[in-house]
Design a protein around this motif. Structure first.
Motif, PDB file in Angstrom:
ATOM      1  N   UNK A 166      38.778  10.629   4.874  1.00 14.53           N
ATOM      2  CA  UNK A 166      38.063  10.545   6.314  1.00 14.53           C
ATOM      3  C   UNK A 166      36.803  11.425   6.240  1.00 14.53           C
ATOM      4  N   UNK A 167      35.795  10.883   7.142  1.00 17.69           N
ATOM      5  CA  UNK A 167      34.642  11.881   7.369  1.00 17.69           C
ATOM      6  C   UNK A 167      34.186  11.441   8.656  1.00 17.69           C
ATOM      7  N   UNK A 227      29.279  11.102  12.377  1.00 21.60           N
ATOM      8  CA  UNK A 227      27.846  11.925  12.250  1.00 21.60           C
ATOM      9  C   UNK A 227      27.544  12.733  10.980  1.00 21.60           C
ATOM     10  N   UNK A 228      28.540  12.809   9.922  1.00 24.91           N
ATOM     11  CA  UNK A 228      28.390  13.408   8.585  1.00 24.91           C
ATOM     12  C   UNK A 228      29.198  12.572   7.668  1.00 24.91           C
ATOM     13  N   UNK A 229      28.766  11.453   7.509  1.00 29.80           N
ATOM     14  CA  UNK A 229      29.580  10.486   6.272  1.00 29.80           C
ATOM     15  C   UNK A 229      29.519  10.880   5.262  1.00 29.80           C
ATOM     16  N   UNK A 230      28.819  11.843   4.502  1.00 35.43           N
ATOM     17  CA  UNK A 230      28.726  12.346   3.266  1.00 35.43           C
ATOM     18  C   UNK A 230      29.442  13.516   3.011  1.00 35.43           C
ATOM     19  N   UNK A 246      38.972  14.713   4.805  1.00 34.34           N
ATOM     20  CA  UNK A 246      40.209  14.637   4.199  1.00 34.34           C
ATOM     21  C   UNK A 246      39.721  13.871   2.961  1.00 34.34           C
ATOM     22  N   UNK A 247      40.359  14.384   2.035  1.00 36.56           N
ATOM     23  CA  UNK A 247      40.196  13.293   0.736  1.00 36.56           C
ATOM     24  C   UNK A 247      41.536  13.311  -0.067  1.00 36.56           C
ATOM     25  N   UNK A 248      41.846  12.069  -0.048  1.00 36.70           N
ATOM     26  CA  UNK A 248      43.060  11.390  -0.530  1.00 36.70           C
ATOM     27  C   UNK A 248      44.524  12.284  -0.246  1.00 36.70           C
TER      28      UNK A 248
END
Length: 144
Positions: A113-114, A117-120, A124-126
């Motif tokens: 998840x991102x 407003x800040x997709x990059x 949360x990552x995996x």
């Protein structure tokens, strides 16, 4: 932009005032010395006056620095208050109280998840998480 212009004008005004007070003090000293009315007692009084004026101007400059910081803080707070979130507060899934989906364990698997407003920048990552039924769990990040 307007706040920066105000700060620059305020600083310029204080510098002009300080220079003006210094020039006035030196002019008075010159007139007194030229007229011969500048004895030791007068020199002492004049020095005390010059020191008092210098202190007053110095305090004004010190206070003006705090005032400009206050104005900048006010501008930042106003920007935060007036900020419109990228995600509407009424969007997203909701579950009714007593829903069968609210019973049992909660399990999420490989969630990434991102914020919109800040997709990059991933929040949360995996990420996987299991919360057993009947347990209270709090997730807290570095900022609380």
């Amino acid at each position: 932009m307007r706040q920066q212009l105000f700060r620059n004008c305020w600083t310029a005004m204080l510098q002009l005032m300080t220079t003006g007070v210094t020039m006035l003090t030196l002019t008075c000293a010159g007139f007194l010395a030229a007229s011969g009315r500048f004895d030791t007692a007068m020199l002492f009084a004049f020095s005390n006056l010059a020191i008092g004026i210098g202190r007053g101007v110095g305090q004004l400059v010190f206070i003006s620095g705090d005032f400009t910081k206050l104005m900048a803080s006010n501008e930042r707070i106003r920007a935060i208050i007036e900020h419109v979130p990228a995600v509407a507060l009424d969007e997203g899934a909701t579950l009714a109280r007593g829903s069968p989906f609210l019973k049992g364990k909660l399990e999420i698997v490989d969630v990434t998840y991102s914020y919109p407003s800040r997709p990059d920048q991933l929040v949360l990552e995996r990420c996987s998480l299991v919360i057993p039924a009947g347990k209270v769990t709090a997730l807290v990040g570095p900022s609380g």
